[in-house]
Design a protein around this motif. Sequence first.
Motif, PDB file in Angstrom:
ATOM      1  N   TRP A  22       0.838  -1.111   0.007  1.00 19.03           N
ATOM      2  CA  TRP A  22       0.078  -0.170   0.077  1.00 19.03           C
ATOM      3  C   TRP A  22       0.743   1.241   0.038  1.00 19.03           C
TER       4      TRP A  22
ATOM      5  N   GLU B 178      -2.300   3.983   3.714  1.00 20.37           N
ATOM      6  CA  GLU B 178      -2.879   2.827   4.045  1.00 20.37           C
ATOM      7  C   GLU B 178      -2.131   1.873   4.671  1.00 20.37           C
TER       8      GLU B 178
ATOM      9  N   SER C   2      -2.771   2.656   8.258  1.00 21.80           N
ATOM     10  CA  SER C   2      -4.219   2.268   8.436  1.00 21.80           C
ATOM     11  C   SER C   2      -4.005   0.564   8.760  1.00 21.80           C
TER      12      SER C   2
END
Length: 310
Positions: A37, A41, A44
Amino acid sequence: MAARRGEPKKSDVPFDYQATKQEYMKTIKKQADVRPWLQSELKSVIADIKMANGKSSELTQTYETFVSDDQERGILILRRDKSPTIIEVVSAEDSFDLFVEVHQATGHGGRDKMLQNMRQKYHVSEVCLKIFLDLCNVCRTNKKVNPEKNIHHTVIVDLLDFCATPEETDGDFGHVLIYKFKWSGFTLLRPISSTNFEKDIALELLNIFLDFGPPAKIVVDISRLSLFQSVIVQIMSLSCDFSVLVEYNVNEDPTKYCIKDSIQNWIDVNGTGKGWATMCHLLQWKINKSKSIEQSIHVKDDCPHSAHFK
């Protein structure tokens, strides 16, 4: 990984770190599915795994996390059963410096050599790696082009801009893509949308490549170099087996001024830009059947159409 690990020293090969990185970052953001990612991302995912508190999920079965030695960031690693090896998942942005380091260490090695070098420590996106390799200015410069194909598979590409005033645009069309085969002078004209500018250029070039075959090299105005490099990267990221070198043209091709004057005269006579996108196809036929417009030095007697298709 240390910040800016791949920035070359003055004694290294003349790799354009800043320009290549800028184009790389711009290109990866346009990819619909870049894995691993992007940095945001990745952070996260790390947070989601920590919140799982050991509960089994698709993420926890594939990845695990730990804190870096400096305690400043979380690191995502691939989970490998019964293997002590730690494989760090590297974000698309952080991959750039890693690619530079490995690329230079392997003597500007290709995809397979770089993956072999990295796979024991890092998990990277092969999509991002291909983008990087396509953008490397050293590899583009050193790329060998078959001398026989150098003439017959070199094209000159340019753009005309008719967006200066609303009266000159034809609906959504505000630009004209010029695609000229260097050896024959055969020229293609394609109206380009102003709304989806770069995407429309990529689509038109892809259609031309599929109809006529991809060239070995395209030459563009230096002010358009970055644009067409990005477009070619988008095209080559598809499954098509295309490899196209992009270089800038030192000398401007005079054909574009004839084309621009013809379209501008049509606009002036009609008092509106409406309809010139269709007229481009008629102008293309006129250019390719005429010997009056500057032609290729390689074709002396035939018009471009006859030279190209005989």
